[in-house]
Design an enzyme around this catalytic site. Structure first.
Site, PDB file in Angstrom:
ATOM      1  N   LYS A 154      28.001 -13.451  52.198  1.00 29.00           N
ATOM      2  CA  LYS A 154      29.383 -13.242  51.773  1.00 29.00           C
ATOM      3  C   LYS A 154      29.429 -12.288  50.584  1.00 29.00           C
ATOM      4  O   LYS A 154      28.975 -12.625  49.484  1.00 29.00           O
ATOM      5  CB  LYS A 154      30.017 -14.574  51.333  1.00 29.00           C
ATOM      6  N   GLU A 229      21.355 -16.964  40.204  1.00 28.71           N
ATOM      7  CA  GLU A 229      21.233 -15.852  39.251  1.00 28.71           C
ATOM      8  C   GLU A 229      22.580 -15.767  38.554  1.00 28.71           C
ATOM      9  O   GLU A 229      23.571 -15.370  39.170  1.00 28.71           O
ATOM     10  CB  GLU A 229      20.932 -14.532  39.973  1.00 28.71           C
ATOM     11  N   CYS A 263      24.756  -8.326  34.407  1.00 24.56           N
ATOM     12  CA  CYS A 263      24.265  -9.577  33.817  1.00 24.56           C
ATOM     13  C   CYS A 263      23.144  -9.312  32.821  1.00 24.56           C
ATOM     14  O   CYS A 263      22.892 -10.129  31.949  1.00 24.56           O
ATOM     15  CB  CYS A 263      23.785 -10.503  34.914  1.00 24.56           C
ATOM     16  N   GLU A 356      29.727 -13.704  27.144  1.00 21.34           N
ATOM     17  CA  GLU A 356      29.380 -12.623  28.061  1.00 21.34           C
ATOM     18  C   GLU A 356      30.685 -11.906  28.410  1.00 21.34           C
ATOM     19  O   GLU A 356      31.426 -12.335  29.295  1.00 21.34           O
ATOM     20  CB  GLU A 356      28.748 -13.182  29.347  1.00 21.34           C
TER      21      GLU A 356
END
Ligand code: TAP
Length: 454
Positions: A154, A229, A263, A356
């Protein structure tokens, strides 16, 4: 069937409408993947390897098209997008060597012979975020297929175009349709079925830590295998003994690449106090020199953010009261533009230094000594990547061992090579992708004892 209008983030124009897969269609696709599994795992290792190499060749032949799709769908610079398509080719080629090397062990035991086998899991699902649609898809599907699993993938709702094309290229290469299926759709629908449908034996998830926790909790109900992850708040530690010119010149590219939507972005620069003023002096022209604009132009170094909603989120971190040191440029008008921005919060308690942000915002904070630097780099619950700039090799190694993160680089900002392992400590993830051992995460070890007694 509902559909989603794919938007070009550099122009805000609608590119294409993509049908969204429903929960029922997801279950049908999973059932087909399950039915295709016995034949796929029975394909001889040499033939499975050949099919993966043909898939890699098909990607190679389509690199320019794939790259242009990513420029249009995701606003990636053309240079980055070509690298990303090339990464899918390389990862397929790398794991095409695996089917012939799924080697078990013969372990000495009394009374017989003991063998281990690396068995495929069955149906593996891969859930991909919008920030790197091509590489992250490949890191999941290439080793999974190599190990003999069938795959349902997906893409993020926002960025389905390259994944759809990769599905077509797999078929052109001769990989059976039900062995690798791409299902564009919503996480809450398609992704949720991957977690809940018991025929799916593993979820490979890349995305936010928040959603990753939900996935892990959902998978626990079936003891379903999971690789995560997740996010990162990565430190770029610059010691006073470093090559400051080089450290400052490279720092913008360690965080503003892909508009900071990475990331591994080094979005917290820790600078030794004695070198702080000099470093900031050198950093300013480097940040102002980042070429921000039309991602289709060869010279462009940074494109737009992915969506209006994401731009709003990134913008919410910067107000007239924010400690902005200096900013680069960005186009005006249509497109989700945000200029490279350097902030100097007073400490790590400031969200600018600890969240983040996932945009082109970098916080610069001072540290005193080595112990201080390691402590500050580890202040976060994340632990994905980081960089250390020093000329002292002993210090480089001590700090590399001290920082709690999965991917560190010394005097560079490199995180990803497909032949080395990648993944996070702490809340940045679970398990590792890429590298020589990734295929192990797509197999179960089976132990068989054969009695030799009369
Ligand atoms: P998320 O919102 O977590 O989405 C990631 C993927 O999960 C999308 O495909 C999303 O689908 C799907 N999803 C959402 N809710 C789900 C659910 N309940 N069940 C199953 N799937 C679900 O993250 P994002 O905003 O796209 O990506 C940014 C985040 O990814 C950042 O935190 C970044 O650090 C992280 N990231 C980590 C890495 C590595 S390697 N550690 C790499 C890239 C990105 P839809 O959005 O299509 O609905």
């Amino acid at each position: 069937m509902t559909s989603f209008a794919v938007i070009n983030p550099a122009t805000e124009e609608v590119v294409r409408s993509v049908a969204l897969t429903s929960a029922e269609e997801t279950d049908t696709a999973i059932a087909r993947a399950r039915a295709a599994f016995p034949a796929w795992r029975a394909v001889s290792p040499g033939d499975r390897a050949r099919l993966l190499r043909r898939f890699a060749d098909a990607v190679e032949g389509d690199i320019e098209n794939l790259a242009q799709l990513e420029v249009t769908n995701s606003g990636h610079t053309i240079g980055n997008a070509r690298w990303e398509a090339g990464n899918v080719r390389d990862v397929l080629n790398y794991y095409s060597a695996s089917p012939e090397r799924l080697i078990g062990k013969q372990i000495p035991v009394p009374g017989g012979v003991n063998l281990t086998f690396a068995e495929p899991l069955g149906v593996v699902s891969v859930i991909v975020p919008w920030n790197f649609p091509m590489p992250i898809a490949g890191w999941g599907f290439a080793p999974a297929l190599a190990a003999g699993n069938t795959v349902v993938l997906k893409p993020a709702e926002l960025t389905p175009l390259t994944a759809i094309r990769l599905g077509e290229l797999a078929r052109e290469a001769g990989i059976p349709e039900d062995v690798f299926q791409v299902l564009p759709g919503k996480g809450s629908v398609v992704g949720q079925r991957f977690v809940d449908n018991p025929a799916v034996r593993k979820v490979v998830f890349t995305g936010s830590t928040e959603v990753g926790k939900q996935i892990m909790a959902g998978c626990a109900a079936q003891v379903k295998r999971v690789t995560l992850e997740l996010g990162g708040k990565n430190a770029n530690i610059v010691f006073a003994d470093a090559d400051l010119e080089k450290a400052a010149a490279r720092a913008p590219y360690g965080v503003f690449d892909n508009a900071g939507q990475d990331c591994c972005a080094r979005s917290l620069i820790l600078v030794q106090a004695s070198a702080y003023d000099k470093f900031m002096e050198l950093l300013e022209p480097a940040v102002k020199g980042v070429v921000v604009g039309d991602p289709g132009l060869e010279a462009t170094e940074m494109g737009p953010l992915i969506s209006a909603q994401h731009k709003q989120k990134v913008s919410s971190y910067i107000s007239s009261d924010s400690p902005v040191a200096f900013r680069g440029s960005a186009p005006e008008g249509d497109g989700f533009w945000f200029p490279p921005t350097v902030v100097t919060p007073s400490g790590l308690q400031d969200p600018l230094a600890s969240d983040e942000i996932f945009g082109p915002v970098v916080a610069v904070v001072r540290f005193e000594d080595e112990a201080d630097a390691v402590k500050m780099a580890n202040h976060t619950e994340y632990g994905l990547s980081g960089s250390i700039w020093t000329r002292d090799v002993g210090r480089a190694l001590r700090v590399s061992r001290g920082v709690e993160a999965g991917n560190l680089s010394v005097n560079s900002h490199s995180s990803v090579r497909y032949w080395t392992p990648f993944g996070g400590f702490k809340q940045s993830g679970l398990g590792r992708e890429l590298g020589p051992d990734a295929v192990d995460a797509f197999t179960e070890t089976k132990n068989v004892f054969i009695s030799t007694e009369e």
